[in-house]
Write an enzyme that holds these catalytic residues in place. Structure first.
Site, PDB file in Angstrom:
ATOM      1  N   GLY A  12       0.788  -1.235   0.000  1.00  6.89           N
ATOM      2  CA  GLY A  12       0.000   0.000   0.000  1.00  6.89           C
ATOM      3  C   GLY A  12       0.815   1.279   0.000  1.00  6.89           C
ATOM      4  N   SER A  13       2.050   1.234  -0.525  1.00  5.50           N
ATOM      5  CA  SER A  13       2.841   2.489  -0.572  1.00  5.50           C
ATOM      6  C   SER A  13       2.212   3.483  -1.543  1.00  5.50           C
ATOM      7  CB  SER A  13       4.293   2.201  -0.960  1.00  5.50           C
ATOM      8  OG  SER A  13       4.399   1.850  -2.319  1.00  5.50           O
ATOM      9  N   ASN A  14       1.544   2.985  -2.590  1.00  2.00           N
ATOM     10  CA  ASN A  14       0.835   3.900  -3.499  1.00  2.00           C
ATOM     11  C   ASN A  14      -0.393   4.494  -2.805  1.00  2.00           C
ATOM     12  OD1 ASN A  14       1.999   4.093  -6.336  1.00  2.00           O
ATOM     13  ND2 ASN A  14       2.143   1.914  -5.929  1.00  2.00           N
ATOM     14  N   LEU A  85      -4.331  -7.008  -7.422  1.00  3.94           N
ATOM     15  CA  LEU A  85      -3.932  -8.095  -8.314  1.00  3.94           C
ATOM     16  C   LEU A  85      -5.089  -8.877  -8.934  1.00  3.94           C
ATOM     17  CD1 LEU A  85      -0.838  -9.386  -6.324  1.00  3.94           C
ATOM     18  CD2 LEU A  85      -0.913  -7.854  -8.298  1.00  3.94           C
ATOM     19  N   ASN A 102      -5.325   2.508 -13.092  1.00  5.32           N
ATOM     20  CA  ASN A 102      -4.383   1.537 -12.536  1.00  5.32           C
ATOM     21  C   ASN A 102      -2.972   2.088 -12.666  1.00  5.32           C
ATOM     22  OD1 ASN A 102      -3.445  -1.079 -11.572  1.00  5.32           O
ATOM     23  ND2 ASN A 102      -2.821  -1.504 -13.685  1.00  5.32           N
ATOM     24  N   HIS A 104       0.928   0.817 -13.104  1.00  6.12           N
ATOM     25  CA  HIS A 104       1.706  -0.382 -13.431  1.00  6.12           C
ATOM     26  C   HIS A 104       3.192  -0.010 -13.436  1.00  6.12           C
ATOM     27  CE1 HIS A 104       2.508  -4.329 -15.119  1.00  6.12           C
ATOM     28  NE2 HIS A 104       3.351  -3.729 -15.942  1.00  6.12           N
ATOM     29  N   ASP A 145      -3.977  -4.363 -18.362  1.00 11.81           N
ATOM     30  CA  ASP A 145      -2.975  -3.295 -18.637  1.00 11.81           C
ATOM     31  C   ASP A 145      -3.090  -2.761 -20.058  1.00 11.81           C
ATOM     32  OD1 ASP A 145      -0.537  -5.283 -16.820  1.00 11.81           O
ATOM     33  OD2 ASP A 145      -2.009  -3.850 -16.067  1.00 11.81           O
ATOM     34  N   GLU A 174       6.179   6.099  -9.249  1.00 11.65           N
ATOM     35  CA  GLU A 174       4.768   5.697  -9.186  1.00 11.65           C
ATOM     36  C   GLU A 174       3.997   6.604  -8.238  1.00 11.65           C
ATOM     37  OE1 GLU A 174       3.831   1.535  -8.641  1.00 11.65           O
ATOM     38  OE2 GLU A 174       5.858   1.005  -9.226  1.00 11.65           O
TER      39      GLU A 174
HETATM   40  C1  GRF Z   1       3.397  -1.284  -7.370  1.00  4.23           C
HETATM   41  O1  GRF Z   1       4.647  -1.493  -7.972  1.00  4.23           O
HETATM   42  C2  GRF Z   1       2.349  -1.161  -8.436  1.00  4.23           C
HETATM   43  O2  GRF Z   1       2.806  -0.547  -9.608  1.00  4.23           O
HETATM   44  C3  GRF Z   1       2.053  -2.589  -8.717  1.00  4.23           C
HETATM   45  O3  GRF Z   1       2.092  -3.255  -7.465  1.00  4.23           O
HETATM   46  C4  GRF Z   1       2.947  -2.525  -6.613  1.00  4.23           C
HETATM   47  C5  GRF Z   1       2.138  -2.165  -5.412  1.00  4.23           C
HETATM   48  O4  GRF Z   1       2.929  -1.549  -4.477  1.00  4.23           O
HETATM   49  N1  GRF Z   1       0.763  -2.703  -9.364  1.00  4.23           N
HETATM   50  P1  GRF Z   1       2.219  -0.905  -3.186  1.00  4.23           P
HETATM   51  O5  GRF Z   1       1.318  -1.983  -2.604  1.00  4.23           O
HETATM   52  O6  GRF Z   1       1.438   0.288  -3.652  1.00  4.23           O
HETATM   53  O7  GRF Z   1       3.376  -0.544  -2.307  1.00  4.23           O
END
Ligand code: GRF
Length: 201
Positions: A12-14, A85, A102, A104, A145, A174
């Protein structure tokens, strides 16, 4: 208030980048819900800490997309897949057509598609010997994608890179990309010309 749901499967870093972007007022939206298809995903803790409603729907559950649709329908303007996923389908995909993005970790159409996620993406990029990689924010369609590309950011690849080195370098971009893309969408500055996406200044 522009409302989003963020779908995750892992760290969940995004998601955290979106939370931080809201708190630093870079983006003006509210996270209505965080939904994980994996019990125990750390992203759920990130949501809990911030008092954000969060749900777990096991990826093996029957009608995963319908269950997600029940949570988000009539409640959010946009769905953000941030390391999610599972493949979305059915009424959720139809009803949110053009309103799901999304992120990627490669420059689509390279190193993407079925089974290409996580560290595997970076292993393939290094095996191939690309000089640049990066990340892509794209709209989600009924493929994997394959939706229209909203934004891409590029990173250099060094010969001594390990997959982890490359993953970390891409991940930083990202986080920036997702906040930038959300900012543009929320402000209504995204225009689609068929497959081509224009972001107005
Ligand atoms: C990220 O690299 C994203 O691009 C891919 O899965 C990873 C998820 O990372 N789809 P996080 O869970 O957001 O840290």
């Amino acid at each position: 208030m522009f409302k989003i749901a963020v779908l995750i499967s892992g760290n969940g870093s995004n998601l955290q980048a979106i939370i931080d972007g809201i708190e630093s007022k870079k983006i003006n939206c509210e996270i209505e819900a965080v939904i994980s298809d994996k019990p125990g995903a750390y992203g759920l803790t990130r949501a809990e800490v911030k008092g954000i409603k969060n749900y777990v729907i096991d990826r093996k559950a029957e009608a995963l997309s319908d269950r997600i649709f029940e949570i988000v329908k009539d409640k959010v303007d946009l769905i953000v897949l941030a390391g999610f996923l599972s493949v979305l389908k059915g009424e959720l995909l139809r009803s949110f057509s053009g309103r799901i993005i999304n992120i990627h970790p490669s420059l689509i159409p390279s190193f993407c598609g079925k089974g290409m996620y996580g560290i595997k993406v970076h292993e393939r990029a290094l095996e191939y010997g690309v000089k640049y990689s990066g990340c892509t924010v794209h709209f989600v369609d009924d493929g994997t994608d394959t939706g229209p590309i909203l934004l891409q950011k590029v990173v250099p690849v060094y010969v001594q890179d390990t997959p982890k080195d490359l993953q970390n370098r891409v991940l930083e971009r990202e986080h920036e990309s997702l906040v930038e893309a959300l900012h543009a969408i929320i402000e209504g500055r995204v225009v689609l010309h068929g497959r081509k996406v224009e972001i107005l200044d």
